[in-house]
Design a protein around this motif. Structure first.
Motif, PDB file in Angstrom:
ATOM      1  N   ARG A 110       0.814  -1.219   0.000  1.00 33.73           N
ATOM      2  CA  ARG A 110       0.000   0.000   0.000  1.00 33.73           C
ATOM      3  C   ARG A 110       0.847   1.268   0.000  1.00 33.73           C
ATOM      4  O   ARG A 110       0.311   2.369  -0.084  1.00 33.73           O
ATOM      5  CB  ARG A 110      -0.912  -0.004   1.224  1.00 33.73           C
ATOM      6  CG  ARG A 110      -1.957  -1.106   1.209  1.00 33.73           C
ATOM      7  CD  ARG A 110      -2.874  -0.973   2.408  1.00 33.73           C
ATOM      8  NE  ARG A 110      -3.918  -1.999   2.411  1.00 33.73           N
ATOM      9  CZ  ARG A 110      -4.860  -2.111   3.345  1.00 33.73           C
ATOM     10  NH1 ARG A 110      -4.872  -1.242   4.362  1.00 33.73           N
ATOM     11  NH2 ARG A 110      -5.765  -3.076   3.270  1.00 33.73           N
ATOM     12  N   GLY A 111       2.144   1.089   0.109  1.00 41.11           N
ATOM     13  CA  GLY A 111       3.013   2.254   0.176  1.00 41.11           C
ATOM     14  C   GLY A 111       3.935   2.360  -1.028  1.00 41.11           C
ATOM     15  O   GLY A 111       3.706   1.749  -2.072  1.00 41.11           O
ATOM     16  N   LEU A 112       4.984   3.145  -0.856  1.00 38.50           N
ATOM     17  CA  LEU A 112       5.966   3.379  -1.908  1.00 38.50           C
ATOM     18  C   LEU A 112       7.357   3.076  -1.369  1.00 38.50           C
ATOM     19  O   LEU A 112       7.624   3.238  -0.178  1.00 38.50           O
ATOM     20  CB  LEU A 112       5.923   4.843  -2.372  1.00 38.50           C
ATOM     21  CG  LEU A 112       4.632   5.347  -3.019  1.00 38.50           C
ATOM     22  CD1 LEU A 112       4.723   6.865  -3.213  1.00 38.50           C
ATOM     23  CD2 LEU A 112       4.394   4.658  -4.360  1.00 38.50           C
ATOM     24  N   GLU A 113       8.224   2.616  -2.251  1.00 35.64           N
ATOM     25  CA  GLU A 113       9.620   2.460  -1.882  1.00 35.64           C
ATOM     26  C   GLU A 113      10.488   3.121  -2.948  1.00 35.64           C
ATOM     27  O   GLU A 113      10.096   3.242  -4.116  1.00 35.64           O
ATOM     28  CB  GLU A 113      10.004   0.991  -1.715  1.00 35.64           C
ATOM     29  CG  GLU A 113       9.997   0.172  -2.986  1.00 35.64           C
ATOM     30  CD  GLU A 113      10.449  -1.263  -2.737  1.00 35.64           C
ATOM     31  OE1 GLU A 113      10.494  -1.679  -1.559  1.00 35.64           O
ATOM     32  OE2 GLU A 113      10.773  -1.946  -3.728  1.00 35.64           O
ATOM     33  N   LEU A 114      11.652   3.577  -2.537  1.00 40.96           N
ATOM     34  CA  LEU A 114      12.534   4.298  -3.440  1.00 40.96           C
ATOM     35  C   LEU A 114      13.249   3.357  -4.403  1.00 40.96           C
ATOM     36  O   LEU A 114      13.655   2.254  -4.031  1.00 40.96           O
ATOM     37  CB  LEU A 114      13.583   5.070  -2.635  1.00 40.96           C
ATOM     38  CG  LEU A 114      13.066   6.244  -1.791  1.00 40.96           C
ATOM     39  CD1 LEU A 114      14.114   6.673  -0.774  1.00 40.96           C
ATOM     40  CD2 LEU A 114      12.688   7.413  -2.691  1.00 40.96           C
ATOM     41  N   THR A 115      13.391   3.805  -5.636  1.00 42.24           N
ATOM     42  CA  THR A 115      14.248   3.110  -6.596  1.00 42.24           C
ATOM     43  C   THR A 115      15.697   3.480  -6.265  1.00 42.24           C
ATOM     44  O   THR A 115      15.967   4.293  -5.373  1.00 42.24           O
ATOM     45  CB  THR A 115      13.919   3.533  -8.027  1.00 42.24           C
ATOM     46  OG1 THR A 115      14.182   4.945  -8.152  1.00 42.24           O
ATOM     47  CG2 THR A 115      12.455   3.259  -8.364  1.00 42.24           C
ATOM     48  N   GLU A 116      16.662   2.913  -6.997  1.00 44.68           N
ATOM     49  CA  GLU A 116      18.062   3.257  -6.763  1.00 44.68           C
ATOM     50  C   GLU A 116      18.299   4.744  -7.016  1.00 44.68           C
ATOM     51  O   GLU A 116      18.997   5.412  -6.262  1.00 44.68           O
ATOM     52  CB  GLU A 116      18.982   2.409  -7.656  1.00 44.68           C
ATOM     53  CG  GLU A 116      19.074   0.957  -7.234  1.00 44.68           C
ATOM     54  CD  GLU A 116      19.498   0.800  -5.782  1.00 44.68           C
ATOM     55  OE1 GLU A 116      20.492   1.455  -5.378  1.00 44.68           O
ATOM     56  OE2 GLU A 116      18.847   0.038  -5.048  1.00 44.68           O
ATOM     57  N   LEU A 117      17.703   5.272  -8.100  1.00 47.30           N
ATOM     58  CA  LEU A 117      17.816   6.702  -8.362  1.00 47.30           C
ATOM     59  C   LEU A 117      17.140   7.501  -7.249  1.00 47.30           C
ATOM     60  O   LEU A 117      17.639   8.549  -6.831  1.00 47.30           O
ATOM     61  CB  LEU A 117      17.187   7.058  -9.713  1.00 47.30           C
ATOM     62  CG  LEU A 117      17.174   8.555 -10.058  1.00 47.30           C
ATOM     63  CD1 LEU A 117      18.592   9.105 -10.119  1.00 47.30           C
ATOM     64  CD2 LEU A 117      16.431   8.814 -11.355  1.00 47.30           C
TER      65      LEU A 117
END
Length: 308
Positions: A54-61
């Motif tokens: 349900r959330g977001l996670e950061l990509t490498e960038l």
């Protein structure tokens, strides 16, 4: 040009973990936050987040962008704090990086001028290479070192120079005082690590005089080196100044031809306020004429070489 308004929305979403929580914190609608993120990602040409439940996670960038954004907004907060502090008469703050090769009694006397000027000091000790990296990222205002940086983005301001003496516990110092410096050949010696200004001077001086001491240990931290010497492990070289050395340490002899230099390293071409306050401490330590003349401009040049 990067839109820092978009970057701030990204920064808040990254720390809150979702668009909805970020919208509440920013007091705007969720579509507004999503639109700002989309514009930033379009400008960068890559995604900064990916869905994770349900959330977001950061990509490498996204992770790399967050590190930079943290630094940018931390500097912004620091600017506001400085302005507020000036308005209410709070002391200025000076972030100082101290090379671990600089003796503590020397560092104290250099910093004493800033303290006397009611400047709030935050002092961080580390290796010169790490301190210079923090200086380049503006985490530090100034680095105090016994060697110039020679970095293209930094300027080396000479605070002063001083002679060097060999110190040890009373028994060892008195034993080697007769016949100094030839008596150092084969004597137990504690050395600073390679790469420091004092180590380069010592190596050159020993070679010039044909002296080969028995190196007991090579230590990065100047205070630890002095403690080993106080325990009788060997002799060590230190500025020929009256200072707060471990109890019982006495001078075995002075190396009059050797000089050790200390620098204030900044990203500015000239020392500016509040870092200029370090000059007052340097004047007291090294002599008024030398410190005030040398430290007001950056120094470029080769290090001094020990005389034969």
């Amino acid at each position: 040009m990067l839109n820092y308004h978009h970057l701030r929305y990204f920064w808040v979403v990254a720390h809150e973990g979702s668009v909805s929580r970020a919208a509440k914190r920013l007091r705007v609608t969720q579509p507004t936050v999503s639109g700002q993120l989309r514009e930033l990602q379009d400008q960068l040409g890559e995604e900064l987040f990916r869905r994770a439940g349900r959330g977001l996670e950061l990509t490498e960038l996204g992770k790399s962008t967050l590190v930079i954004a943290d630094e940018i907004f931390a500097l912004g907060e620091q600017l506001l704090e400085t302005v507020r502090g000036n308005r209410v008469g709070r002391p200025l703050r000076l972030a100082v990086g101290l090379s671990d090769a600089v003796p503590k009694h020397v560092a104290y006397q250099i910093l004493e001028g800033a303290v006397a000027a009611r400047i709030q000091i935050a002092c961080h000790e580390d290796t010169p290479s790490r301190l210079l990296a923090d200086l380049a990222s503006h985490t530090l205002d100034v680095v105090i070192s016994d060697a110039p940086s020679h970095a293209p983005t930094a300027h080396d301001h000479l605070l002063g120079e001083v002679g060097v003496a060999v110190w040890g516990v009373r028994r060892l110092a008195h034993e080697l005082r007769a016949g100094f410096p030839r008596s150092l050949d084969g004597a137990p010696f504690l050395m600073p690590l390679s790469g420091t200004g004092l180590r380069r001077e010592l190596d050159a001086w020993f070679v010039d005089h044909g002296i080969k001491p028995r190196i007991v240990a090579e230590l990065e931290d100047a205070a630890l080196l002095a403690r080993f010497a106080a325990a009788g492990a060997g002799l060590y070289a230190d500025p020929d100044l009256e200072g707060d050395r471990p109890r019982g340490m006495v001078r075995a002899g002075s190396i009059k031809s050797m000089r050790v230099r200390y620098y204030a390293i900044t990203v500015e071409r000239r020392l500016a306020h509040p870092a200029i306050a370090l000059v007052a401490g340097a004047e007291k330590l090294f002599g008024k004429r030398r410190a005030s003349r040398q430290a007001t401009g950056s120094v470029r040049g080769s290090r001094p070489r020990a005389a034969s």
